[in-house]
Design a protein around this motif. Sequence first.
Motif, PDB file in Angstrom:
ATOM      1  N   GLY B  38       0.848  -1.188   0.000  1.00  0.00           N
ATOM      2  CA  GLY B  38       0.000   0.000   0.000  1.00  0.00           C
ATOM      3  C   GLY B  38       0.875   1.226   0.000  1.00  0.00           C
ATOM      4  O   GLY B  38       1.145   1.829  -1.026  1.00  0.00           O
ATOM      5  N   CYS B  39       1.396   1.572   1.179  1.00  0.00           N
ATOM      6  CA  CYS B  39       2.141   2.824   1.340  1.00  0.00           C
ATOM      7  C   CYS B  39       3.640   2.657   1.184  1.00  0.00           C
ATOM      8  O   CYS B  39       4.341   3.587   0.836  1.00  0.00           O
ATOM      9  CB  CYS B  39       1.836   3.386   2.719  1.00  0.00           C
ATOM     10  N   GLY B  40       4.152   1.474   1.505  1.00  0.00           N
ATOM     11  CA  GLY B  40       5.593   1.269   1.477  1.00  0.00           C
ATOM     12  C   GLY B  40       6.325   1.966   2.616  1.00  0.00           C
ATOM     13  O   GLY B  40       7.557   2.014   2.635  1.00  0.00           O
ATOM     14  N   ALA B  89     -14.235 -16.287   8.255  1.00  0.00           N
ATOM     15  CA  ALA B  89     -15.055 -15.335   9.011  1.00  0.00           C
ATOM     16  C   ALA B  89     -15.209 -14.018   8.252  1.00  0.00           C
ATOM     17  O   ALA B  89     -16.270 -13.393   8.282  1.00  0.00           O
ATOM     18  CB  ALA B  89     -14.444 -15.094  10.394  1.00  0.00           C
ATOM     19  N   LEU B  90     -14.155 -13.607   7.534  1.00  0.00           N
ATOM     20  CA  LEU B  90     -14.242 -12.368   6.750  1.00  0.00           C
ATOM     21  C   LEU B  90     -15.263 -12.521   5.628  1.00  0.00           C
ATOM     22  O   LEU B  90     -15.982 -11.579   5.288  1.00  0.00           O
ATOM     23  CB  LEU B  90     -12.868 -11.992   6.184  1.00  0.00           C
ATOM     24  N   VAL B  91     -15.336 -13.713   5.064  1.00  0.00           N
ATOM     25  CA  VAL B  91     -16.333 -13.972   4.021  1.00  0.00           C
ATOM     26  C   VAL B  91     -17.729 -13.935   4.657  1.00  0.00           C
ATOM     27  O   VAL B  91     -18.641 -13.267   4.168  1.00  0.00           O
ATOM     28  CB  VAL B  91     -16.081 -15.339   3.344  1.00  0.00           C
ATOM     29  N   GLU B  92     -17.852 -14.609   5.793  1.00  0.00           N
ATOM     30  CA  GLU B  92     -19.126 -14.704   6.514  1.00  0.00           C
ATOM     31  C   GLU B  92     -19.700 -13.329   6.882  1.00  0.00           C
ATOM     32  O   GLU B  92     -20.877 -13.079   6.720  1.00  0.00           O
ATOM     33  CB  GLU B  92     -18.889 -15.538   7.788  1.00  0.00           C
ATOM     34  N   THR B  93     -18.838 -12.432   7.393  1.00  0.00           N
ATOM     35  CA  THR B  93     -19.349 -11.126   7.845  1.00  0.00           C
ATOM     36  C   THR B  93     -19.300 -10.074   6.741  1.00  0.00           C
ATOM     37  O   THR B  93     -19.621  -8.920   6.995  1.00  0.00           O
ATOM     38  CB  THR B  93     -18.504 -10.564   9.012  1.00  0.00           C
ATOM     39  N   ALA B  94     -18.875 -10.467   5.546  1.00  0.00           N
ATOM     40  CA  ALA B  94     -18.675  -9.511   4.452  1.00  0.00           C
ATOM     41  C   ALA B  94     -17.680  -8.436   4.879  1.00  0.00           C
ATOM     42  O   ALA B  94     -17.885  -7.249   4.653  1.00  0.00           O
ATOM     43  CB  ALA B  94     -19.997  -8.898   3.998  1.00  0.00           C
ATOM     44  N   GLY B  95     -16.594  -8.892   5.496  1.00  0.00           N
ATOM     45  CA  GLY B  95     -15.571  -7.982   5.982  1.00  0.00           C
ATOM     46  C   GLY B  95     -14.578  -7.561   4.908  1.00  0.00           C
ATOM     47  O   GLY B  95     -13.480  -7.108   5.225  1.00  0.00           O
ATOM     48  N   LEU B  96     -14.923  -7.754   3.653  1.00  0.00           N
ATOM     49  CA  LEU B  96     -14.057  -7.231   2.599  1.00  0.00           C
ATOM     50  C   LEU B  96     -14.866  -6.801   1.397  1.00  0.00           C
ATOM     51  O   LEU B  96     -15.942  -7.326   1.151  1.00  0.00           O
ATOM     52  CB  LEU B  96     -12.995  -8.260   2.166  1.00  0.00           C
ATOM     53  N   GLN B  97     -14.303  -5.806   0.695  1.00  0.00           N
ATOM     54  CA  GLN B  97     -14.935  -5.374  -0.551  1.00  0.00           C
ATOM     55  C   GLN B  97     -13.925  -5.509  -1.678  1.00  0.00           C
ATOM     56  O   GLN B  97     -13.891  -6.515  -2.363  1.00  0.00           O
ATOM     57  CB  GLN B  97     -15.486  -3.963  -0.394  1.00  0.00           C
ATOM     58  N   CYS B  98     -13.027  -4.525  -1.839  1.00  0.00           N
ATOM     59  CA  CYS B  98     -12.048  -4.677  -2.925  1.00  0.00           C
ATOM     60  C   CYS B  98     -11.010  -5.743  -2.571  1.00  0.00           C
ATOM     61  O   CYS B  98     -10.403  -6.336  -3.444  1.00  0.00           O
ATOM     62  CB  CYS B  98     -11.369  -3.346  -3.228  1.00  0.00           C
ATOM     63  N   GLY B  99     -10.771  -5.958  -1.272  1.00  0.00           N
ATOM     64  CA  GLY B  99      -9.883  -7.025  -0.839  1.00  0.00           C
ATOM     65  C   GLY B  99      -8.404  -6.672  -0.783  1.00  0.00           C
ATOM     66  O   GLY B  99      -7.592  -7.495  -0.355  1.00  0.00           O
ATOM     67  N   PHE B 100      -8.060  -5.452  -1.157  1.00  0.00           N
ATOM     68  CA  PHE B 100      -6.642  -5.103  -1.192  1.00  0.00           C
ATOM     69  C   PHE B 100      -6.016  -5.136   0.202  1.00  0.00           C
ATOM     70  O   PHE B 100      -4.890  -5.597   0.385  1.00  0.00           O
ATOM     71  CB  PHE B 100      -6.450  -3.709  -1.811  1.00  0.00           C
ATOM     72  N   CYS B 101      -6.767  -4.706   1.188  1.00  0.00           N
ATOM     73  CA  CYS B 101      -6.243  -4.631   2.549  1.00  0.00           C
ATOM     74  C   CYS B 101      -6.311  -5.972   3.265  1.00  0.00           C
ATOM     75  O   CYS B 101      -5.745  -6.134   4.346  1.00  0.00           O
ATOM     76  CB  CYS B 101      -7.046  -3.612   3.360  1.00  0.00           C
ATOM     77  N   THR B 102      -7.096  -6.911   2.680  1.00  0.00           N
ATOM     78  CA  THR B 102      -7.483  -8.117   3.420  1.00  0.00           C
ATOM     79  C   THR B 102      -6.310  -8.973   3.888  1.00  0.00           C
ATOM     80  O   THR B 102      -6.269  -9.363   5.059  1.00  0.00           O
ATOM     81  CB  THR B 102      -8.492  -8.943   2.604  1.00  0.00           C
ATOM     82  N   CYS B 133      -8.211   0.413   5.795  1.00  0.00           N
ATOM     83  CA  CYS B 133      -9.151  -0.113   4.808  1.00  0.00           C
ATOM     84  C   CYS B 133      -9.970   1.056   4.299  1.00  0.00           C
ATOM     85  O   CYS B 133     -10.518   1.810   5.089  1.00  0.00           O
ATOM     86  CB  CYS B 133     -10.072  -1.153   5.446  1.00  0.00           C
ATOM     87  N   ARG B 134     -10.027   1.200   2.980  1.00  0.00           N
ATOM     88  CA  ARG B 134     -10.763   2.332   2.424  1.00  0.00           C
ATOM     89  C   ARG B 134     -12.208   1.976   2.105  1.00  0.00           C
ATOM     90  O   ARG B 134     -12.974   2.819   1.707  1.00  0.00           O
ATOM     91  CB  ARG B 134     -10.061   2.829   1.161  1.00  0.00           C
ATOM     92  N   CYS B 135     -12.557   0.688   2.228  1.00  0.00           N
ATOM     93  CA  CYS B 135     -13.890   0.262   1.774  1.00  0.00           C
ATOM     94  C   CYS B 135     -14.876  -0.027   2.895  1.00  0.00           C
ATOM     95  O   CYS B 135     -16.013   0.419   2.846  1.00  0.00           O
ATOM     96  CB  CYS B 135     -13.792  -0.981   0.902  1.00  0.00           C
ATOM     97  N   THR B 136     -14.470  -0.807   3.884  1.00  0.00           N
ATOM     98  CA  THR B 136     -15.479  -1.452   4.736  1.00  0.00           C
ATOM     99  C   THR B 136     -15.927  -0.653   5.943  1.00  0.00           C
ATOM    100  O   THR B 136     -16.942  -0.996   6.542  1.00  0.00           O
ATOM    101  CB  THR B 136     -14.934  -2.774   5.308  1.00  0.00           C
ATOM    102  N   GLY B 137     -15.182   0.353   6.362  1.00  0.00           N
ATOM    103  CA  GLY B 137     -15.538   1.029   7.602  1.00  0.00           C
ATOM    104  C   GLY B 137     -15.207   0.209   8.840  1.00  0.00           C
ATOM    105  O   GLY B 137     -15.678   0.521   9.926  1.00  0.00           O
ATOM    106  N   TYR B 138     -14.401  -0.814   8.680  1.00  0.00           N
ATOM    107  CA  TYR B 138     -13.775  -1.580   9.778  1.00  0.00           C
ATOM    108  C   TYR B 138     -14.698  -2.463  10.622  1.00  0.00           C
ATOM    109  O   TYR B 138     -14.290  -3.504  11.096  1.00  0.00           O
ATOM    110  CB  TYR B 138     -12.995  -0.653  10.734  1.00  0.00           C
TER     111      TYR B 138
END
Lengths: 284, 157
Positions: B38-40, B89-102, B133-138
């Motif tokens: 991400g940032c390096g 669990a991340l799949v179950e709770t929809a804890g990802l969108q774009c997935g880059f941070c996952t 994470c820029r997508c999920t709101g944590y």
Amino acid sequence: MRKTGPVEIVKPRDIAEAVRLVKEGGRPLAGGTDLFVRIRKGIENPPFLVYLGELPELQGIRLREEGAEVGAAVTHAELLRSPLSARVPILRLAISALGAPAIREMGTLAGNLANASPAGDGLIPLYLLEATVRLAGPDGEREIPVEEFVLGPGKTALRPGEIIRSLWIPFPEGKPLSYFRKVGRRRALVIAIASLGALIWLEGDVIGKARLALGSVAPTVLRPRQVEEALVGLPLEPEALRPAAELLSRATQPISDLRASADYRRKVAGNLLLDMAISLSHRD
Amino acid sequence: MRIKFKLNGRKVELDVPPGRRLLDLLREDLGLTGTKEGCGEGECGACAVIVDGKLRLSCLTTAIQVDGKEVLTVEGLARDGKLHPIQEALVETAGLQCGFCTPGFVMAAYALLLENPRPTREEVRAWLSGNLCRCTGYEKIVDAVLLAAEWLRNRDG
Ligand SMILES: Cc1cc2nc3c(=O)[nH]c(=O)nc-3n(C[C@H](O)[C@H](O)[C@H](O)COP(=O)(O)OP(=O)(O)OC[C@H]3O[C@@H](n4cnc5c(N)ncnc54)[C@H](O)[C@@H]3O)c2cc1C
Ligand code: FES
Ligand code: FES
């Protein structure tokens, strides 16, 4: 690192070899959480790095009767897991506010000190506990107080070829109350706008002795001794501490930067003293 | 220099400059692109891996620092074609969108549950403060870590 290609790094076998390599112009590397970022940003371009992080002589925390010797390669996370941080709460409070878990797992207290940032969270307990720095160099070893080791932003008393071998952290007498708070924008990563650490010894209902250390409000971490003295004899209540808070604001020498103006920093410093009184008087 | 280490349980040995970033070594030299940049600069956690059981940022780690160590990346978590409970669990709770941070969150959560199998919501939040994470709101990520902790406790008794 990407910009300049990989930096050259060597791993010495012992302190003697490390000292020789640093004397030749090598830059000490511990966790790299400061140094790699600075190299990547192009702020620094040392000819080569001397990796001290795995030197056996720099490992470990040795608890003694009167204090603890912390090897220069000891990470923040190791400190937090050690009995030392239970014995000295101010260390735990400040270090658990430093960075996020991965940064604490990689970064060292000695690296934080050698970086000599006025915002360095680990420096606050070192100033409060009046720690000393044990150095190894081409002319042997010496030991100096932390306050004499840090000369200014990014400036230390390290002589050519010298490295930090360990930090000596004396245990405070008695059972002082401990306070640490940093004000910043994003809790874990932000380098503070201002921070205050304190050790307060109560005598009956009033303050018998106080040590204060402020971060980010002067070129180095600041021990405002006139404010420490002004606190003696006062009850630990915000109303009683109001004049001392004003004195504290005036004792700071902050700069304005991207994060906050000098005036704001001065105000925050004074308010932190009132916050200290509130949170310590509400302890149970 | 010649470095040797264990990567996801397998021995690897390769010639690299000692200052090569672990991130580049994984992604470019070894083709493991699960670890993200991400940032390096240590700020985002996308590049997090586990070295000798401890959480590290691969963008601020160099080859010489993993010589002789055990490195675990997100690719090393699945067992017999089954996702790790944290991933499930991340799949179950929809804890990802774009997935880059996952991958970074997964590795950070893995390190947390090693150290503290029974974290509170507040402890999970505090622990994940080094991951952006820029997508999920944590919140759903925190839900996932708590759910995975429960599953792991049941599984491991
Ligand atoms: C995302 C992020 C967040 C951060 N948040 C915080 C924070 O909240 N608070 C804070 O205070 N800091 C923070 N930092 C800064 C940094 O993590 C700390 O200062 C850390 O303690 C540095 O230790 P290190 O071992 O990584 O040092 P390194 O980067 O390895 O070295 C730092 C400096 O110390 C010198 N040095 C290291 N060891 C020795 C030695 N034994 N002898 C002589 N010189 C030596 C190096 O040459 C270099 O100049 C953060 C950094 C990042 C990347
Ligand atoms: S890429 Fe390593 S922390 Fe952002
Ligand atoms: S899911 Fe997109 S950054 Fe986290």
